[in-house]
Design a protein around this motif. Structure first.
Motif, PDB file in Angstrom:
ATOM      1  N   CYS A 159       0.883  -1.165   0.000  1.00 34.67           N
ATOM      2  CA  CYS A 159       0.000   0.000   0.000  1.00 34.67           C
ATOM      3  C   CYS A 159       0.917   1.210   0.000  1.00 34.67           C
ATOM      4  O   CYS A 159       2.009   1.163   0.566  1.00 34.67           O
ATOM      5  N   ALA A 160       0.513   2.296  -0.657  1.00 34.95           N
ATOM      6  CA  ALA A 160       1.406   3.434  -0.839  1.00 34.95           C
ATOM      7  C   ALA A 160       0.742   4.745  -0.447  1.00 34.95           C
ATOM      8  O   ALA A 160      -0.435   4.973  -0.721  1.00 34.95           O
ATOM      9  N   GLY A 161       1.540   5.603   0.200  1.00 40.46           N
ATOM     10  CA  GLY A 161       1.150   6.988   0.454  1.00 40.46           C
ATOM     11  C   GLY A 161       2.153   7.889  -0.236  1.00 40.46           C
ATOM     12  O   GLY A 161       3.134   7.413  -0.806  1.00 40.46           O
ATOM     13  N   HIS A 162       1.896   9.192  -0.176  1.00 43.21           N
ATOM     14  CA  HIS A 162       2.670  10.118  -1.003  1.00 43.21           C
ATOM     15  C   HIS A 162       3.399  11.179  -0.172  1.00 43.21           C
ATOM     16  O   HIS A 162       2.850  11.699   0.783  1.00 43.21           O
ATOM     17  N   TYR A 163       4.636  11.459  -0.588  1.00 41.04           N
ATOM     18  CA  TYR A 163       5.344  12.629  -0.060  1.00 41.04           C
ATOM     19  C   TYR A 163       4.596  13.878  -0.514  1.00 41.04           C
ATOM     20  O   TYR A 163       4.147  13.951  -1.663  1.00 41.04           O
ATOM     21  N   ARG A 164       4.451  14.863   0.377  1.00 37.32           N
ATOM     22  CA  ARG A 164       3.726  16.074   0.012  1.00 37.32           C
ATOM     23  C   ARG A 164       4.401  17.282   0.638  1.00 37.32           C
ATOM     24  O   ARG A 164       5.043  17.163   1.690  1.00 37.32           O
ATOM     25  N   ALA A 176      -2.565   6.204   7.271  1.00 34.19           N
ATOM     26  CA  ALA A 176      -3.607   5.384   6.632  1.00 34.19           C
ATOM     27  C   ALA A 176      -2.994   4.167   5.954  1.00 34.19           C
ATOM     28  O   ALA A 176      -3.564   3.072   5.980  1.00 34.19           O
ATOM     29  N   VAL A 177      -1.812   4.347   5.368  1.00 32.08           N
ATOM     30  CA  VAL A 177      -1.105   3.225   4.739  1.00 32.08           C
ATOM     31  C   VAL A 177      -0.735   2.194   5.804  1.00 32.08           C
ATOM     32  O   VAL A 177      -0.899   0.977   5.618  1.00 32.08           O
ATOM     33  N   GLU A 178      -0.274   2.671   6.956  1.00 34.50           N
ATOM     34  CA  GLU A 178       0.096   1.757   8.033  1.00 34.50           C
ATOM     35  C   GLU A 178      -1.133   1.001   8.533  1.00 34.50           C
ATOM     36  O   GLU A 178      -1.060  -0.192   8.832  1.00 34.50           O
ATOM     37  N   ALA A 179      -2.280   1.697   8.563  1.00 33.80           N
ATOM     38  CA  ALA A 179      -3.517   1.035   8.982  1.00 33.80           C
ATOM     39  C   ALA A 179      -3.931  -0.040   7.982  1.00 33.80           C
ATOM     40  O   ALA A 179      -4.439  -1.090   8.373  1.00 33.80           O
ATOM     41  N   PHE A 180      -3.719   0.208   6.701  1.00 28.62           N
ATOM     42  CA  PHE A 180      -4.052  -0.795   5.670  1.00 28.62           C
ATOM     43  C   PHE A 180      -3.333  -2.104   5.981  1.00 28.62           C
ATOM     44  O   PHE A 180      -3.887  -3.185   5.830  1.00 28.62           O
TER      45      PHE A 180
END
Ligand code: ZN
Length: 319
Positions: A159-164, A176-180
């Motif tokens: 699962c992936a999240g984004h640098y912002r 949220a990615v860690e929760a996935f």
């Protein structure tokens, strides 16, 4: 800039209504076999009073199956009493591509993921993108868009999240990615909203393990967002990063690919990740694809034959 015209897509569901509704996003598409016909994109909405809204989408590419498998089932089983707020479920976003089992739409060859923000007066794929961009994203607090490798890639399930630039939003994405709780988690570049995505396998099919990860993940994300009650079912995850263009290797010849390491295995800079064998004659040395950095194999070409320009291997590093 002139104001955009309204979307031609008409939902048969009411996003403000409590309860569960199963309906369609109806996109008029007149054609040889159906004058005044429509593309009917299945949608489910489960709402129970005020609260956050989650938008869950699968088959943005039509040959990726973990998302549709998890989301058709969630749509069938989710009960309004379990929900606080709203869950919008679109199991097969690029529906024409999904029905054809292809990455892009058979109608216009549109790659939905590359079509945003889309156009209300464009092709079928552009109209779908425009509807998501202007109608669905603005009403969503969290978005989970499922991907897998499709017919030509195979991924470590992540699962992936984004640098912002907005570090608070970035942290919420990574939480949220860690929760996935997929076995692997990836930090990627891009995006504006609280938006997470996945790559869960590939090869134009699904595996029992990756579908289990998808189903657990979507329930976990809804718990994490406070839409479902209870705590996420946390599982160990390993964070990865794709720090540069050196992660990607491409075939320079047509031929038959031999992967030299399997997904998740580590490699040192300079080592051979894959070989491409010339199949037009005997006696030719294979093209060797060398790792441009230390890392582990996060994705590889799927299917035995490759063409020049195909993505052969993707490396990532542990964070
Ligand atoms: Zn995809």
């Amino acid at each position: 800039m002139p104001a955009l015209r309204p979307s031609p897509i008409a939902p048969t569901v009411d996003f403000e209504k409590d309860g569960v509704q199963h309906g369609f996003l109806r996109l008029p598409y007149s054609r040889d076999d159906s004058a005044w016909g429509s593309v009917m994109i299945p949608i489910a909405v489960a709402r129970n009073g005020p609260g956050p809204t989650a938008l869950l989408t699968g088959a943005n590419h039509g040959d990726e199956y973990e998302g549709p498998l998890a989301l058709f089932e969630l749509a069938r089983t989710l009960e309004p009493k379990d929900v606080t707020g709203t869950v919008i479920i679109i199991p097969a976003m690029n529906y024409p591509a999904f029905r054809a089992g292809t990455r892009t739409s058979p109608i216009d060859k549109g790659n939905l993921n590359r079509t945003f923000p889309g156009r209300p007066d464009g092709t079928v794929t552009e109209k779908i993108a425009d509807y998501f961009q202007r109608y669905l994203l603005p009403r969503s607090d969290i978005v989970l868009d499922f991907h897998s490798g499709g017919s030509t890639l195979d991924f470590l399930p992540y699962c992936a999240g984004h640098y912002r630039p907005d570090k608070e939003l970035e942290a919420r994405g990574f939480a949220a990615v860690e929760a996935f709780a997929a076995p692997w988690s990836m930090k990627m570049i891009e995006m504006g909203k609280l938006f997470i995505t996945t790559e869960l396998g590939g090869g134009g099919t699904s595996r029992a393990e990756t579908v289990r990860i998808a189903r657990r993940g979507v329930a976990n994300v809804l718990r994490h967002a406070g839409i479902l009650s209870g705590a996420p079912d946390r599982q160990p995850t390993t964070w990865l990063d794709m720090p540069s263009g050196d992660c990607f290797s491409f075939a320079e010849h047509d031929g038959m690919i031999e992967t030299m390491i399997d997904l998740g295995e580590t490699v040192k800079k300079g080592e051979v990740v894959a070989r491409i064998h010339d199949v037009s004659r005997t006696g030719a040395a294979p093209q060797e694809i060398h790792a441009k950095m230390d890392g582990l194999l996060a994705a590889r070409h799927f299917r035995g034959l490759v063409k020049a320009g195909d993505c052969a291997a993707v490396l990532a590093v542990r964070v």
